[in-house]
Design a protein around this motif. Structure first.
Motif, PDB file in Angstrom:
ATOM      1  N   ALA A  61      -8.609 -16.084   3.481  1.00 51.40           N
ATOM      2  CA  ALA A  61      -8.986 -16.744   2.236  1.00 51.40           C
ATOM      3  C   ALA A  61     -10.287 -16.202   1.668  1.00 51.40           C
ATOM      4  CB  ALA A  61      -9.111 -18.251   2.481  1.00 51.40           C
ATOM      5  N   GLN A  62     -11.259 -15.908   2.528  1.00 56.64           N
ATOM      6  CA  GLN A  62     -12.533 -15.434   2.022  1.00 56.64           C
ATOM      7  C   GLN A  62     -12.366 -14.114   1.273  1.00 56.64           C
ATOM      8  OE1 GLN A  62     -15.549 -14.932   5.011  1.00 56.64           O
ATOM      9  NE2 GLN A  62     -17.024 -14.029   3.604  1.00 56.64           N
ATOM     10  N   GLU A  63     -11.664 -13.170   1.884  1.00 57.80           N
ATOM     11  CA  GLU A  63     -11.441 -11.895   1.216  1.00 57.80           C
ATOM     12  C   GLU A  63     -10.629 -12.087  -0.066  1.00 57.80           C
ATOM     13  OE1 GLU A  63     -11.031 -12.351   4.433  1.00 57.80           O
ATOM     14  OE2 GLU A  63     -12.495 -11.004   5.346  1.00 57.80           O
ATOM     15  N   ALA A  64      -9.644 -12.994  -0.025  1.00 56.08           N
ATOM     16  CA  ALA A  64      -8.800 -13.207  -1.197  1.00 56.08           C
ATOM     17  C   ALA A  64      -9.594 -13.786  -2.356  1.00 56.08           C
ATOM     18  CB  ALA A  64      -7.637 -14.134  -0.834  1.00 56.08           C
ATOM     19  N   GLN A  65     -10.546 -14.672  -2.037  1.00 58.08           N
ATOM     20  CA  GLN A  65     -11.363 -15.238  -3.100  1.00 58.08           C
ATOM     21  C   GLN A  65     -12.286 -14.190  -3.700  1.00 58.08           C
ATOM     22  OE1 GLN A  65     -13.332 -18.573  -1.303  1.00 58.08           O
ATOM     23  NE2 GLN A  65     -11.441 -19.764  -1.095  1.00 58.08           N
ATOM     24  N   GLU A  66     -12.797 -13.301  -2.860  1.00 52.27           N
ATOM     25  CA  GLU A  66     -13.706 -12.273  -3.351  1.00 52.27           C
ATOM     26  C   GLU A  66     -12.977 -11.232  -4.189  1.00 52.27           C
ATOM     27  OE1 GLU A  66     -15.566 -10.608   0.036  1.00 52.27           O
ATOM     28  OE2 GLU A  66     -16.639 -12.428   0.593  1.00 52.27           O
ATOM     29  N   ASP A  67     -11.787 -10.879  -3.761  1.00 57.97           N
ATOM     30  CA  ASP A  67     -11.049  -9.817  -4.442  1.00 57.97           C
ATOM     31  C   ASP A  67      -9.571  -9.975  -4.108  1.00 57.97           C
ATOM     32  OD1 ASP A  67     -10.052  -7.564  -5.569  1.00 57.97           O
ATOM     33  OD2 ASP A  67     -11.414  -6.162  -4.607  1.00 57.97           O
ATOM     34  N   ALA A  68      -8.822 -10.525  -5.043  1.00 57.85           N
ATOM     35  CA  ALA A  68      -7.405 -10.792  -4.796  1.00 57.85           C
ATOM     36  C   ALA A  68      -6.522  -9.581  -5.035  1.00 57.85           C
ATOM     37  CB  ALA A  68      -6.939 -11.942  -5.682  1.00 57.85           C
ATOM     38  N   VAL A  69      -7.058  -8.539  -5.681  1.00 55.10           N
ATOM     39  CA  VAL A  69      -6.215  -7.411  -6.081  1.00 55.10           C
ATOM     40  C   VAL A  69      -5.504  -6.760  -4.905  1.00 55.10           C
ATOM     41  CG1 VAL A  69      -6.215  -5.112  -7.132  1.00 55.10           C
ATOM     42  CG2 VAL A  69      -7.507  -6.972  -8.190  1.00 55.10           C
ATOM     43  N   PRO A  70      -6.188  -6.438  -3.785  1.00 55.85           N
ATOM     44  CA  PRO A  70      -5.457  -5.790  -2.681  1.00 55.85           C
ATOM     45  C   PRO A  70      -4.309  -6.641  -2.151  1.00 55.85           C
ATOM     46  CG  PRO A  70      -7.819  -5.556  -2.371  1.00 55.85           C
ATOM     47  CD  PRO A  70      -7.631  -6.535  -3.489  1.00 55.85           C
ATOM     48  N   PHE A  71      -4.511  -7.977  -2.109  1.00 53.10           N
ATOM     49  CA  PHE A  71      -3.453  -8.845  -1.608  1.00 53.10           C
ATOM     50  C   PHE A  71      -2.294  -8.919  -2.601  1.00 53.10           C
ATOM     51  CE2 PHE A  71      -7.360 -10.145   0.470  1.00 53.10           C
ATOM     52  CZ  PHE A  71      -6.970 -10.143   1.796  1.00 53.10           C
ATOM     53  N   ASP A  72      -2.622  -8.928  -3.878  1.00 50.40           N
ATOM     54  CA  ASP A  72      -1.565  -8.896  -4.891  1.00 50.40           C
ATOM     55  C   ASP A  72      -0.761  -7.601  -4.781  1.00 50.40           C
ATOM     56  OD1 ASP A  72      -2.413 -11.342  -5.848  1.00 50.40           O
ATOM     57  OD2 ASP A  72      -3.648 -10.478  -7.446  1.00 50.40           O
ATOM     58  N   LEU A  73      -1.460  -6.501  -4.518  1.00 54.13           N
ATOM     59  CA  LEU A  73      -0.763  -5.223  -4.367  1.00 54.13           C
ATOM     60  C   LEU A  73       0.119  -5.206  -3.128  1.00 54.13           C
ATOM     61  CD1 LEU A  73      -3.590  -2.707  -5.387  1.00 54.13           C
ATOM     62  CD2 LEU A  73      -1.520  -3.251  -6.666  1.00 54.13           C
ATOM     63  N   LEU A  74      -0.338  -5.867  -2.062  1.00 56.60           N
ATOM     64  CA  LEU A  74       0.503  -5.951  -0.869  1.00 56.60           C
ATOM     65  C   LEU A  74       1.792  -6.707  -1.164  1.00 56.60           C
ATOM     66  CD1 LEU A  74      -2.025  -6.700   2.023  1.00 56.60           C
ATOM     67  CD2 LEU A  74      -0.771  -4.580   1.607  1.00 56.60           C
ATOM     68  N   GLU A  75       1.674  -7.787  -1.924  1.00 62.55           N
ATOM     69  CA  GLU A  75       2.865  -8.533  -2.313  1.00 62.55           C
ATOM     70  C   GLU A  75       3.819  -7.632  -3.110  1.00 62.55           C
ATOM     71  OE1 GLU A  75       3.603 -11.832  -1.793  1.00 62.55           O
ATOM     72  OE2 GLU A  75       1.801 -12.252  -0.631  1.00 62.55           O
ATOM     73  N   LEU A  76       3.259  -6.911  -4.081  1.00 59.74           N
ATOM     74  CA  LEU A  76       4.082  -6.028  -4.902  1.00 59.74           C
ATOM     75  C   LEU A  76       4.709  -4.918  -4.069  1.00 59.74           C
ATOM     76  CD1 LEU A  76       1.916  -5.630  -8.137  1.00 59.74           C
ATOM     77  CD2 LEU A  76       4.163  -6.726  -7.951  1.00 59.74           C
ATOM     78  N   LEU A  77       3.938  -4.390  -3.125  1.00 58.05           N
ATOM     79  CA  LEU A  77       4.450  -3.309  -2.280  1.00 58.05           C
ATOM     80  C   LEU A  77       5.706  -3.749  -1.549  1.00 58.05           C
ATOM     81  CD1 LEU A  77       3.973  -0.455  -1.079  1.00 58.05           C
ATOM     82  CD2 LEU A  77       2.647  -1.564   0.722  1.00 58.05           C
ATOM     83  N   ALA A  78       5.661  -4.938  -0.980  1.00 52.01           N
ATOM     84  CA  ALA A  78       6.827  -5.436  -0.255  1.00 52.01           C
ATOM     85  C   ALA A  78       8.015  -5.638  -1.188  1.00 52.01           C
ATOM     86  CB  ALA A  78       6.473  -6.751   0.439  1.00 52.01           C
ATOM     87  N   LEU A  79       7.768  -6.246  -2.340  1.00 48.98           N
ATOM     88  CA  LEU A  79       8.859  -6.546  -3.259  1.00 48.98           C
ATOM     89  C   LEU A  79       9.433  -5.291  -3.912  1.00 48.98           C
ATOM     90  CD1 LEU A  79       7.337  -9.726  -4.924  1.00 48.98           C
ATOM     91  CD2 LEU A  79       9.102  -9.635  -3.161  1.00 48.98           C
ATOM     92  N   GLU A  80       8.566  -4.285  -4.119  1.00 46.89           N
ATOM     93  CA  GLU A  80       9.036  -3.033  -4.716  1.00 46.89           C
ATOM     94  C   GLU A  80       9.799  -2.170  -3.720  1.00 46.89           C
ATOM     95  OE1 GLU A  80       5.569  -1.118  -6.150  1.00 46.89           O
ATOM     96  OE2 GLU A  80       5.302  -2.452  -7.877  1.00 46.89           O
ATOM     97  N   THR A  81       9.517  -2.350  -2.436  1.00 47.22           N
ATOM     98  CA  THR A  81      10.097  -1.461  -1.429  1.00 47.22           C
ATOM     99  C   THR A  81      11.562  -1.754  -1.167  1.00 47.22           C
ATOM    100  OG1 THR A  81       7.943  -1.175  -0.358  1.00 47.22           O
ATOM    101  CG2 THR A  81       9.894  -0.679   0.960  1.00 47.22           C
ATOM    102  N   ASP A  82      11.910  -3.047  -1.093  1.00 42.27           N
ATOM    103  CA  ASP A  82      13.272  -3.402  -0.714  1.00 42.27           C
ATOM    104  C   ASP A  82      13.621  -4.756  -1.322  1.00 42.27           C
ATOM    105  OD1 ASP A  82      15.554  -4.438   0.965  1.00 42.27           O
ATOM    106  OD2 ASP A  82      15.253  -2.512   1.964  1.00 42.27           O
ATOM    107  N   PRO A  83      14.801  -4.894  -1.956  1.00 47.70           N
ATOM    108  CA  PRO A  83      15.186  -6.187  -2.548  1.00 47.70           C
ATOM    109  C   PRO A  83      15.305  -7.304  -1.522  1.00 47.70           C
ATOM    110  CG  PRO A  83      17.034  -4.635  -2.564  1.00 47.70           C
ATOM    111  CD  PRO A  83      15.819  -3.857  -2.185  1.00 47.70           C
ATOM    112  N   ARG A  84      15.482  -6.958  -0.249  1.00 47.89           N
ATOM    113  CA  ARG A  84      15.580  -7.995   0.771  1.00 47.89           C
ATOM    114  C   ARG A  84      14.264  -8.746   0.947  1.00 47.89           C
ATOM    115  NH1 ARG A  84      18.852  -4.002   4.723  1.00 47.89           N
ATOM    116  NH2 ARG A  84      17.490  -2.588   3.575  1.00 47.89           N
ATOM    117  N   ALA A  85      13.170  -8.140   0.512  1.00 43.77           N
ATOM    118  CA  ALA A  85      11.895  -8.846   0.564  1.00 43.77           C
ATOM    119  C   ALA A  85      11.928 -10.073  -0.347  1.00 43.77           C
ATOM    120  CB  ALA A  85      10.755  -7.916   0.169  1.00 43.77           C
ATOM    121  N   THR A  86      12.622  -9.962  -1.472  1.00 43.70           N
ATOM    122  CA  THR A  86      12.756 -11.107  -2.373  1.00 43.70           C
ATOM    123  C   THR A  86      13.523 -12.234  -1.696  1.00 43.70           C
ATOM    124  OG1 THR A  86      12.740  -9.643  -4.304  1.00 43.70           O
ATOM    125  CG2 THR A  86      13.626 -11.862  -4.615  1.00 43.70           C
TER     126      THR A  86
END
Length: 261
Positions: A209-234
């Protein structure tokens, strides 16, 4: 007197090289004799040997002309200058070799050695395919933003692999994403494991949570990475939502709800 073929053979070069040296003005081109051949004397041989020797040593052809005609002091100074330049070039090539060796070795070119050790441990545990590639790409995202922090995280990440549930989760995900079709039993097993681990982390207040509050962009990109990689992530996100968790890599506790099919 020598023909061009004899001259080239004597100096250990090709006829084509001799003609090129003529063309760029490095070696004077003699007049043809009555039979139509060019004949070369001793000075031409000496000049060609000098040119070939300097070229083999890495001296640019654009600089050889001045060196061939230079006096001893000028020649020595030029050689020292060329030597320094070649030393710099050798150092650059050695750095390139190191980078290429790291690239050939796998992930070390892009990631801190602590992360590489973690990925190597995953390989030893049987993690492979898209899951391992996704793990690596995810750490590339994190290391690009927090190169020092990821090193601090690695002891905990390595220690977590002592938990058989985490190892099983990685192996199930590897099996799941190696398949070409959707495997609902494996999907549900993975979701159950993820939910159990998320609940444990939530109760222990162990999160990012601390890192996410300071800078959410890397975590948002991780979410996108998973969803972009394979439809089964959805589909996995839907299963986690049914179990009361929202997201993929940054799970948040929510009210469980069934997802329409």
């Amino acid at each position: 007197m020598l023909t061009i073929s004899q001259l080239a053979a004597y100096a250990g070069v090709t006829v084509r090289a001799v003609r090129h040296y003529h063309q760029i003005g490095l070696l004077p081109e003699p007049e043809r004799d009555r039979s139509g051949y060019r004949r070369y004397g001793a000075h031409a041989v000496v000049s060609l040997v000098k040119i070939a020797t300097l070229a083999d040593a890495g001296v640019p052809l654009s600089e050889i002309g001045d060196l061939v005609e230079a006096d001893e002091e000028t020649f020595a100074a030029a050689v020292r200058r060329i030597d320094r330049r070649l030393s710099d070039e050798i150092a650059r090539l050695e750095r390139s070799r190191t980078s290429i060796a790291e690239l050939a070795a796998g992930d070390a070119l892009l990631l801190p050695r602590e992360v590489v050790a973690y990925l190597d441990r995953l390989r030893e545990l049987g993690v492979s395919g898209p899951v391992l590639a996704g793990e690596r790409d995810g750490w590339i995202l994190m290391a690009a933003r927090w190169p020092d922090r990821v090193r601090d995280w690695m002891p905990g990440k390595l220690a977590s692999l002592d938990d058989p549930r985490i190892v099983r989760l990685y192996r199930v995900l590897s099996l799941l994403f190696d398949k070409s079709e959707l495997d609902e039993p494996l999907m549900n097993e993975a979701a159950d494991l993820m939910a159990e681990l998320a609940e444990q982390a939530y109760e222990a207040d162990y999160n990012t949570a601390q890192e996410a509050q300071e800078d959410a962009v890397p975590f948002d990109l991780l979410e996108l990475l998973a969803l972009e990689t394979d439809p089964r992530a959805t589909r996995m996100v839907e299963l986690m939502r049914e179990r009361g968790w929202e997201g993929w890599t940054r799970l948040e506790k929510v009210e469980p709800r069934a997802t329409p099919r």
